[in-house]
Design an enzyme around this catalytic site. Structure first.
Site, PDB file in Angstrom:
ATOM      1  N   GLU A 314      -1.673   4.771   3.473  1.00 46.39           N
ATOM      2  CA  GLU A 314      -2.792   3.844   3.253  1.00 46.39           C
ATOM      3  C   GLU A 314      -2.620   2.617   4.127  1.00 46.39           C
ATOM      4  O   GLU A 314      -1.503   2.264   4.495  1.00 46.39           O
ATOM      5  CB  GLU A 314      -2.824   3.400   1.778  1.00 46.39           C
ATOM      6  CG  GLU A 314      -3.170   4.517   0.827  1.00 46.39           C
ATOM      7  CD  GLU A 314      -3.098   4.082  -0.637  1.00 46.39           C
ATOM      8  OE1 GLU A 314      -2.814   2.902  -0.910  1.00 46.39           O
ATOM      9  OE2 GLU A 314      -3.317   4.947  -1.498  1.00 46.39           O
ATOM     10  N   LYS A 316      -1.984  -1.075   4.888  1.00 46.38           N
ATOM     11  CA  LYS A 316      -1.310  -2.127   4.135  1.00 46.38           C
ATOM     12  C   LYS A 316      -2.052  -3.425   4.419  1.00 46.38           C
ATOM     13  O   LYS A 316      -1.945  -3.989   5.508  1.00 46.38           O
ATOM     14  CB  LYS A 316       0.154  -2.245   4.571  1.00 46.38           C
ATOM     15  CG  LYS A 316       0.925  -3.286   3.771  1.00 46.38           C
ATOM     16  CD  LYS A 316       2.385  -3.341   4.198  1.00 46.38           C
ATOM     17  CE  LYS A 316       3.241  -4.159   3.256  1.00 46.38           C
ATOM     18  NZ  LYS A 316       2.765  -5.514   3.024  1.00 46.38           N
ATOM     19  N   ARG A 321      -1.674  -9.580  -4.067  1.00 47.71           N
ATOM     20  CA  ARG A 321      -1.750  -8.480  -5.018  1.00 47.71           C
ATOM     21  C   ARG A 321      -2.409  -8.929  -6.318  1.00 47.71           C
ATOM     22  O   ARG A 321      -2.129 -10.014  -6.819  1.00 47.71           O
ATOM     23  CB  ARG A 321      -0.337  -7.982  -5.324  1.00 47.71           C
ATOM     24  CG  ARG A 321      -0.341  -6.658  -6.056  1.00 47.71           C
ATOM     25  CD  ARG A 321       0.961  -5.968  -5.858  1.00 47.71           C
ATOM     26  NE  ARG A 321       1.011  -4.658  -6.446  1.00 47.71           N
ATOM     27  CZ  ARG A 321       2.000  -3.807  -6.248  1.00 47.71           C
ATOM     28  NH1 ARG A 321       3.004  -4.139  -5.459  1.00 47.71           N
ATOM     29  NH2 ARG A 321       1.984  -2.621  -6.808  1.00 47.71           N
ATOM     30  N   ARG A 336       1.103 -10.850  -8.827  1.00 46.99           N
ATOM     31  CA  ARG A 336       2.296 -10.020  -9.029  1.00 46.99           C
ATOM     32  C   ARG A 336       3.367 -10.755  -9.820  1.00 46.99           C
ATOM     33  O   ARG A 336       4.274 -10.153 -10.347  1.00 46.99           O
ATOM     34  CB  ARG A 336       2.839  -9.478  -7.711  1.00 46.99           C
ATOM     35  CG  ARG A 336       3.359 -10.540  -6.791  1.00 46.99           C
ATOM     36  CD  ARG A 336       3.748  -9.954  -5.477  1.00 46.99           C
ATOM     37  NE  ARG A 336       5.107  -9.437  -5.523  1.00 46.99           N
ATOM     38  CZ  ARG A 336       5.599  -8.608  -4.634  1.00 46.99           C
ATOM     39  NH1 ARG A 336       4.834  -8.173  -3.650  1.00 46.99           N
ATOM     40  NH2 ARG A 336       6.830  -8.212  -4.698  1.00 46.99           N
ATOM     41  N   GLU A 365      -5.188  -5.068  -3.738  1.00 47.43           N
ATOM     42  CA  GLU A 365      -4.876  -6.171  -2.825  1.00 47.43           C
ATOM     43  C   GLU A 365      -6.172  -6.922  -2.521  1.00 47.43           C
ATOM     44  O   GLU A 365      -7.169  -6.320  -2.119  1.00 47.43           O
ATOM     45  CB  GLU A 365      -4.268  -5.604  -1.527  1.00 47.43           C
ATOM     46  CG  GLU A 365      -3.704  -6.646  -0.598  1.00 47.43           C
ATOM     47  CD  GLU A 365      -2.255  -7.070  -0.943  1.00 47.43           C
ATOM     48  OE1 GLU A 365      -1.704  -6.647  -1.982  1.00 47.43           O
ATOM     49  OE2 GLU A 365      -1.694  -7.843  -0.146  1.00 47.43           O
ATOM     50  N   PHE A 406      -5.835   0.213  -4.952  1.00 46.31           N
ATOM     51  CA  PHE A 406      -4.968   1.327  -4.538  1.00 46.31           C
ATOM     52  C   PHE A 406      -4.287   2.075  -5.674  1.00 46.31           C
ATOM     53  O   PHE A 406      -3.642   3.089  -5.452  1.00 46.31           O
ATOM     54  CB  PHE A 406      -3.959   0.898  -3.469  1.00 46.31           C
ATOM     55  CG  PHE A 406      -3.091  -0.276  -3.848  1.00 46.31           C
ATOM     56  CD1 PHE A 406      -2.004  -0.110  -4.679  1.00 46.31           C
ATOM     57  CD2 PHE A 406      -3.362  -1.542  -3.331  1.00 46.31           C
ATOM     58  CE1 PHE A 406      -1.197  -1.182  -5.015  1.00 46.31           C
ATOM     59  CE2 PHE A 406      -2.559  -2.627  -3.665  1.00 46.31           C
ATOM     60  CZ  PHE A 406      -1.477  -2.448  -4.513  1.00 46.31           C
ATOM     61  N   ARG A 481      11.665  -0.847  -7.367  1.00 46.38           N
ATOM     62  CA  ARG A 481      11.543  -0.628  -5.934  1.00 46.38           C
ATOM     63  C   ARG A 481      12.055   0.775  -5.677  1.00 46.38           C
ATOM     64  O   ARG A 481      13.095   0.976  -5.081  1.00 46.38           O
ATOM     65  CB  ARG A 481      12.383  -1.669  -5.195  1.00 46.38           C
ATOM     66  CG  ARG A 481      11.992  -1.905  -3.774  1.00 46.38           C
ATOM     67  CD  ARG A 481      12.820  -3.038  -3.178  1.00 46.38           C
ATOM     68  NE  ARG A 481      12.402  -4.357  -3.616  1.00 46.38           N
ATOM     69  CZ  ARG A 481      11.291  -4.953  -3.213  1.00 46.38           C
ATOM     70  NH1 ARG A 481      10.479  -4.361  -2.378  1.00 46.38           N
ATOM     71  NH2 ARG A 481      10.977  -6.142  -3.644  1.00 46.38           N
ATOM     72  N   LYS A 487       6.973   1.016   2.779  1.00 50.09           N
ATOM     73  CA  LYS A 487       6.115   0.244   3.672  1.00 50.09           C
ATOM     74  C   LYS A 487       6.658   0.287   5.090  1.00 50.09           C
ATOM     75  O   LYS A 487       7.875   0.306   5.296  1.00 50.09           O
ATOM     76  CB  LYS A 487       5.978  -1.184   3.180  1.00 50.09           C
ATOM     77  CG  LYS A 487       7.284  -1.912   3.076  1.00 50.09           C
ATOM     78  CD  LYS A 487       7.124  -3.271   2.433  1.00 50.09           C
ATOM     79  CE  LYS A 487       8.492  -3.866   2.165  1.00 50.09           C
ATOM     80  NZ  LYS A 487       8.506  -4.983   1.267  1.00 50.09           N
TER      81      LYS A 487
HETATM   82  P1  AMP Z   1       5.755  -6.457   0.679  1.00 45.90           P
HETATM   83  O1  AMP Z   1       5.065  -7.582  -0.028  1.00 45.90           O
HETATM   84  O2  AMP Z   1       5.998  -6.688   2.132  1.00 45.90           O
HETATM   85  O3  AMP Z   1       6.952  -5.962  -0.092  1.00 45.90           O
HETATM   86  O4  AMP Z   1       4.739  -5.213   0.671  1.00 45.90           O
HETATM   87  C1  AMP Z   1       4.234  -4.652  -0.497  1.00 45.90           C
HETATM   88  C2  AMP Z   1       2.889  -5.278  -0.809  1.00 45.90           C
HETATM   89  O5  AMP Z   1       1.875  -4.782   0.027  1.00 45.90           O
HETATM   90  C3  AMP Z   1       2.396  -4.929  -2.189  1.00 45.90           C
HETATM   91  O6  AMP Z   1       2.990  -5.743  -3.155  1.00 45.90           O
HETATM   92  C4  AMP Z   1       0.907  -5.163  -2.075  1.00 45.90           C
HETATM   93  O7  AMP Z   1       0.628  -6.510  -2.404  1.00 45.90           O
HETATM   94  C5  AMP Z   1       0.623  -4.997  -0.596  1.00 45.90           C
HETATM   95  N1  AMP Z   1      -0.280  -3.876  -0.251  1.00 45.90           N
HETATM   96  C6  AMP Z   1      -1.252  -3.932   0.670  1.00 45.90           C
HETATM   97  N2  AMP Z   1      -1.898  -2.766   0.785  1.00 45.90           N
HETATM   98  C7  AMP Z   1      -1.338  -1.916  -0.108  1.00 45.90           C
HETATM   99  C8  AMP Z   1      -1.567  -0.548  -0.459  1.00 45.90           C
HETATM  100  N3  AMP Z   1      -2.513   0.191   0.130  1.00 45.90           N
HETATM  101  N4  AMP Z   1      -0.781  -0.010  -1.420  1.00 45.90           N
HETATM  102  C9  AMP Z   1       0.199  -0.747  -2.015  1.00 45.90           C
HETATM  103  N5  AMP Z   1       0.460  -2.036  -1.727  1.00 45.90           N
HETATM  104  C10 AMP Z   1      -0.297  -2.618  -0.773  1.00 45.90           C
END
Ligand code: AMP
Length: 627
Positions: A314, A316, A321, A336, A365, A406, A481, A487
């Protein structure tokens, strides 16, 4: 009713050890000797909280107010209290000292029960609006006047959010399991050597001597567990290994906790009904759960190896969030960090009304959009909307948003955390109309690396941060996690670290805190371990982005202590930090230091509990060596 004094003694014991098993043992022993009524206050106070984990209200008392309170009840001058603080480096110890002096004066003080303390803390945490400070002061003095010196130490640390007894969630979960496992005789043994009650295993977890469980009791345990009707995957239980039963039990308790998001309630249910009290748990719309987190992948191959193929990929989105709940036409939006931001986003509330379901909990998101170009706006813009408490409608116009949905974990009265991701997605596809602000996260099913990379390029071209990989058959694991979600993004590795100290600058920067000590988390003890000093990445002027002056303003109220140019800060502000290399270093608590660290931005959506852990740092360090 347990006395707060007994809890204070437990805190003291906990502070003396950094060993996880010892801490678990101490907490379990204490819990086992509690009555039902004690459990809620004891478990909240052990976590330094006034309300359960799903309730974002924080005690939030500033150091200044504590100093004023100590001054009021002791009659001592504020400046003198401040200099004691500078010397001792801990207001808890200062309160303890003054409490000793006050003692004779208050012969009539009443004994503090754990419930009394909790009730006052709850009053403090619920205060809003005018006159708040004076009321907080009154409640806090009430507590401190009745407290013994040791109690005063921990009351003050609790209200400041600095309990530091080092019991992170995992320890509390294990301790609750040890204390209230419905099968204490079978899964837990009393060690003949040291007397500790420990999970059945070949060795005693407390002293390391052999434990010799009898076979018959082990079989009994297995049967009981199987018959409780609440544990799935029965086959895996047919084993002669009690350690495996223990692990399974912990996993089961963890699953239940993920739904309840409340250790107090977990303990109460176990206490009252044993494992049966945890069967058929349902999520409750309006009560937030911790979100599932992603692991980081270096490339598509690694991501696919973890989530398996075929996989869902998907976009990102680079936004904020939002966990959105709906029941009986009431909509609540949580970040979050589980803060309620419903008021700030009336456009999102309106938007999600179009979702075709009576009740739901969705994960999504929220991204800011430039109304003239239709392009996504950087994260900073939407973060302004979160902070805004007035003139909301102007903000709605200025920074319109889109909501990319999502995941879904609760749908029309049913908890669907355990349904495979592809089924949850199918529900989303059915109920999310792509209109107004609503969007379904763009998804593709890929079979291999090439297809994933193609999608990755496409996502970056569209202005997204990267892509997410998701295991099609995985459940939703709150707060974890786990490798169900990976990601992939192009930026250099970045860490989320909490600022624990800073230094005033020199020359034209003398009014600013211009270098910052950052720390990672030790997930076992819950302590922060410093990993370096950062002074680059910030801007001189506010118009250019996050500036020294802005960060100084944010950090100033968090100052706990000043020593010359150096200040010690309450660990609250999380920043994203990039670096070139991790090095071993004796200069910092973590044993590591960062080469060329740079602050990228404040991670407003992260709580200090969600930052990079020491284990991750170790992992990145090793990966670096093998490259
Ligand atoms: P990070 O904050 O770098 O750990 O990346 C994870 C975050 O990406 C999640 O907490 C979401 O806020 C965001 N995110 C954006 N697009 C998506 C998606 N399609 N699925 C899940 N998380 C997403």
């Amino acid at each position: 009713m347990r006395q707060y004094r007994e809890l204070a003694e437990l805190y003291q014991e906990l502070e003396k050890t950094s060993k996880r098993l010892e801490k678990t043992f101490l907490v379990a022993r204490f819990l086992r000797s509690c009555t039902l009524e004690d459990l809620e206050p004891v478990i909240l106070l052990l976590q330094g909280r006034a309300f359960p984990e799903w309730d974002p209200r924080e005690i939030g008392v500033a150091s200044k107010l504590v100093i004023r309170t100590i001054s009021k009840i002791s009659g001592e001058k504020i400046s003198i209290i401040e200099s004691r603080w500078a010397r001792l480096g801990d207001l808890g110890l200062v309160a303890e000292e003054y409490s000793q002096r006050k003692r004779q004066a208050t012969l009539f003080s009443k004994k503090l029960g754990v419930r009394d303390v909790l009730t006052n803390l709850q009053k403090i945490a619920s205060l809003e609006g005018e006159g708040t400070i004076d009321k907080k002061l009154a409640y806090l003095s009430d507590l401190l006047l009745n407290a013994s010196p040791l109690e005063a130490r921990y009351i003050v640390r609790t209200v400041l959010g600095e309990l530091r007894v080092g019991i992170a969630g995992g320890i509390l979960r294990d301790a609750i399991t040890w204390a209230f496992s419905p099968l204490p005789e079978e899964i837990f043994y009393k060690c003949k050597h040291c007397g500790a009650v420990v999970p059945a295993s070949d060795k005693c977890m407390s002293c390391g001597n052999p434990l010799i469980p009898s076979k018959s009791s082990r079989e009994l345990a297995i049967n009981e567990l199987l018959n409780s009707g609440s544990i799935k995957e029965q086959e895996t239980f047919i084993t002669n290994n009690p350690r495996e039963i223990y692990n399974k039990l912990i996993e089961y308790i963890e699953d239940a906790y993920n739904i309840l998001n409340d250790y107090g309630e977990l303990a109460i249910r176990l206490y009252k009904q044993g494992l049966r009290g945890l069967s058929k748990l349902e999520l409750v719309p309006g009560r937030p759960i911790r979100v599932m987190l992603a692991q980081k992948a270096d490339n598509a191959t690694e991501a696919l190896e973890t989530v398996g193929t075929p996989a869902a990929v998907e976009y990102k989105y680079d936004g904020f969030r939002m966990q959105i709940h709906k029941k009986d036409n009431k909509i609540v939006i949580y970040t979050r960090r589980l803060e309620d931001v419903t008021k700030q986003f009336p456009d999102v509330v309106e938007g999600v009304k179009k979702i075709n379901a009576d009740s739901f909990i969705i994960d999504s998101e929220c991204v800011g959009v430039d109304s003239s170009t239709g392009k996504f706006l950087p994260f900073q813009n939407i973060s302004q909307r979160i902070k805004r408490k007035y003139n909301i409608s102007e903000m709605v116009r200025k920074i319109p948003v889109e909501l990319h949905v999502f995941d879904i974990v609760y749908y029309n009265g049913e908890t669907i955390l355990k349904k495979p991701f592809k089924e949850r997605r199918a529900i989303l596809e059915k109920i999310i109309p792509e209109q107004g602000i609503l969007r379904l996260a763009v998804q593709r099913i890929v079979k291999n690396e090439e297809e994933a990379n193609e999608f990755y390029e496409e996502s970056l071209r569209k202005g997204n941060e990267g892509i997410m990989f998701k295991a099609l058959n995985a459940p939703y694991k709150p707060g974890s996690r786990v490798g169900y979600m990976m990601k992939l993004k192009p930026t250099a590795e970045s860490l989320d670290l909490v600022i624990v100290g800073a230094e005033w600058g020199e020359g034209k920067r003398s009014r600013w805190l211009s270098s910052y000590y950052v720390a990672c988390l030790d997930p076992v003890t819950g302590n922060y371990l410093s990993i370096g000093k950062v002074s680059t990445g910030l801007k001189e002027k506010r118009e250019e982005g996050l500036s020294y002056d802005e960060l100084t303003e944010i950090l100033k109220p968090l100052i706990i202590e000043e020593k010359g140019k150096m200040v010690i800060l309450r660990p609250e502000i999380v920043v994203e930090v990039t670096y070139q290399e991790i090095q071993k270093s004796p200069s910092y608590d973590s044993g590591y230091a960062l080469r060329f660290p740079r602050i990228i931005k404040i991670r407003e959506d992260r709580s200090p509990r969600e930052i990079t852990t020491i284990n991750e740092i170790e992992k990145y360090y090793k990966e670096q060596l093998s490259k």
